[in-house]
Design an enzyme around this catalytic site. Structure first.
Site, PDB file in Angstrom:
ATOM      1  N   ARG A 198       0.843  -1.284  -0.051  1.00 55.72           N
ATOM      2  CA  ARG A 198      -0.087  -0.080  -0.224  1.00 55.72           C
ATOM      3  C   ARG A 198       0.825   1.156  -0.062  1.00 55.72           C
ATOM      4  O   ARG A 198       0.211   2.271  -0.149  1.00 55.72           O
ATOM      5  CB  ARG A 198      -0.969   0.092   1.210  1.00 55.72           C
TER       6      ARG A 198
ATOM      7  N   GLU B  49       2.737  -9.849  14.502  1.00 58.20           N
ATOM      8  CA  GLU B  49       2.004 -10.224  15.816  1.00 58.20           C
ATOM      9  C   GLU B  49       2.291 -11.730  15.956  1.00 58.20           C
ATOM     10  O   GLU B  49       2.477 -12.093  17.190  1.00 58.20           O
ATOM     11  CB  GLU B  49       0.447 -10.006  15.594  1.00 58.20           C
TER      12      GLU B  49
HETATM   13  O1  LIG Z   1       3.298  -0.479  11.752  1.00 58.14           O
HETATM   14  P1  LIG Z   1       2.981  -1.952  11.476  1.00 58.14           P
HETATM   15  O2  LIG Z   1       2.440  -2.766  12.900  1.00 58.14           O
HETATM   16  O3  LIG Z   1       4.359  -2.700  11.084  1.00 58.14           O
HETATM   17  O4  LIG Z   1       2.065  -2.144  10.411  1.00 58.14           O
HETATM   18  C1  LIG Z   1       1.963  -1.351   9.122  1.00 58.14           C
HETATM   19  C2  LIG Z   1       2.010  -2.015   7.992  1.00 58.14           C
HETATM   20  O5  LIG Z   1       0.877  -2.947   7.772  1.00 58.14           O
HETATM   21  C3  LIG Z   1       0.385  -2.751   6.657  1.00 58.14           C
HETATM   22  O6  LIG Z   1       0.731  -3.526   5.565  1.00 58.14           O
HETATM   23  P2  LIG Z   1       0.403  -5.223   5.422  1.00 58.14           P
HETATM   24  O7  LIG Z   1       1.816  -5.883   6.059  1.00 58.14           O
HETATM   25  O8  LIG Z   1      -0.881  -5.436   5.893  1.00 58.14           O
HETATM   26  O9  LIG Z   1       0.715  -5.407   3.757  1.00 58.14           O
HETATM   27  P3  LIG Z   1      -0.060  -4.598   2.500  1.00 58.14           P
HETATM   28  O10 LIG Z   1       0.304  -3.323   2.465  1.00 58.14           O
HETATM   29  O11 LIG Z   1       0.416  -5.459   1.423  1.00 58.14           O
HETATM   30  O12 LIG Z   1      -1.631  -4.684   2.753  1.00 58.14           O
HETATM   31  C4  LIG Z   1       0.633  -1.449   6.191  1.00 58.14           C
HETATM   32  O13 LIG Z   1       0.416  -1.343   4.807  1.00 58.14           O
HETATM   33  C5  LIG Z   1       1.878  -1.039   6.718  1.00 58.14           C
HETATM   34  O14 LIG Z   1       2.999  -1.586   5.851  1.00 58.14           O
HETATM   35  N1  LIG Z   2      -6.011  -1.327  11.388  1.00 60.99           N
HETATM   36  C1  LIG Z   2      -5.264  -1.054  10.098  1.00 60.99           C
HETATM   37  N2  LIG Z   2      -6.120  -0.861   9.037  1.00 60.99           N
HETATM   38  C2  LIG Z   2      -5.445  -0.739   7.785  1.00 60.99           C
HETATM   39  N3  LIG Z   2      -4.139  -1.029   7.742  1.00 60.99           N
HETATM   40  C3  LIG Z   2      -3.434  -1.407   8.856  1.00 60.99           C
HETATM   41  N4  LIG Z   2      -2.385  -1.866   9.079  1.00 60.99           N
HETATM   42  C4  LIG Z   2      -2.105  -2.448  10.386  1.00 60.99           C
HETATM   43  N5  LIG Z   2      -3.264  -2.147  10.944  1.00 60.99           N
HETATM   44  C5  LIG Z   2      -4.122  -1.272  10.056  1.00 60.99           C
END
Ligand SMILES: O=P(O)(O)OC[C@H]1O[C@H](OP(=O)(O)OP(=O)(O)O)[C@H](O)[C@@H]1O
Ligand SMILES: Nc1ncnc2[nH]cnc12
Length: 170
Positions: free
Chosen positions: A58, A95
């Site tokens: 993202r 987590e």
């Molecule tokens: O601060 P944190 O606890 O590390 O979480 C934040 C990360 O979690 C989500 O990514 P995700 O791993 O869900 O991947 P995506 O962007 O591919 O959906 C978001 O886009 C951040 O990169």
């Molecule tokens: N609550 C949340 N919503 C969207 N992206 C996330 N990445 C980690 N936590 C999230």
């Protein structure tokens, strides 16, 4: 409209107890998208930035646009096994278990001034790993910026000393 109005909160996604912040309505709306891009750019006013790192996946929505507007290079930080040349890798805690991010070693030169961008700052593990990766390659993280910060998860505590900016804080 206020930027926050473009975010849809989805309860219990992807698992029970999580309120997922869905940014796709913002991406779909040209005014919302432009407003977010302009405000992210405002965060960087006065900073010299050589490279913008976007975090898969993202983080890829806005990072290339920011790079273009800053006349900087765009560097994709990818999940393991996707980049074909010599990489640098950094593990981080989820987590349950661990994941890792990788960038091409040649993407960062000693002293490069780097902006890291992602959509969400949650626990901070992802952004911390990215900062460590850039540090290890000799780059200087001049800012991490985010569309959304989930302040109740205290991600900032993991990023002490790194300049942080977020557009929407929950
Ligand atoms: O601060 P944190 O606890 O590390 O979480 C934040 C990360 O979690 C989500 O990514 P995700 O791993 O869900 O991947 P995506 O962007 O591919 O959906 C978001 O886009 C951040 O990169
Ligand atoms: N609550 C949340 N919503 C969207 N992206 C996330 N990445 C980690 N936590 C999230």
């Amino acid at each position: 409209m206020n930027l926050r109005d473009y975010i849809t909160e989805v309860p219990n996604f992807p698992e029970k107890g999580v309120s997922f912040k869905d940014i796709t309505p913002l991406l779909e709306d040209p005014q919302g998208f432009a407003l977010a891009a302009d405000q992210l750019l405002d965060f960087t006013e006065g900073l010299h930035i050589d490279k913008v790192v976007g975090i898969e996946s993202r983080g890829f929505f806005f990072a290339p646009l920011l790079a273009h507007r800053l006349n900087a290079g765009f560097i994709p930080a990818r999940k393991p096994g996707k980049l074909p040349r010599k990489i640098h890798s950094q593990e981080y805690e989820l987590e349950y278990g661990t994941d890792a991010l990788e960038i091409h070693q040649a993407s960062i030169s000693e002293g490069d001034r780097v902006l890291i961008h992602d959509d969400v700052l949650a626990t901070g593990g992802t952004a911390r790993a990215m900062c460590d990766l850039i540090d290890n390659l000799g780059g200087v993280v001049v800012q991490c910026n985010f569309l959304i910060e989930l302040s109740f998860l205290n991600g900032r505590d993991k990023l002490e000393g790194v300049p942080l900016k977020s557009l929407i804080i929950y």
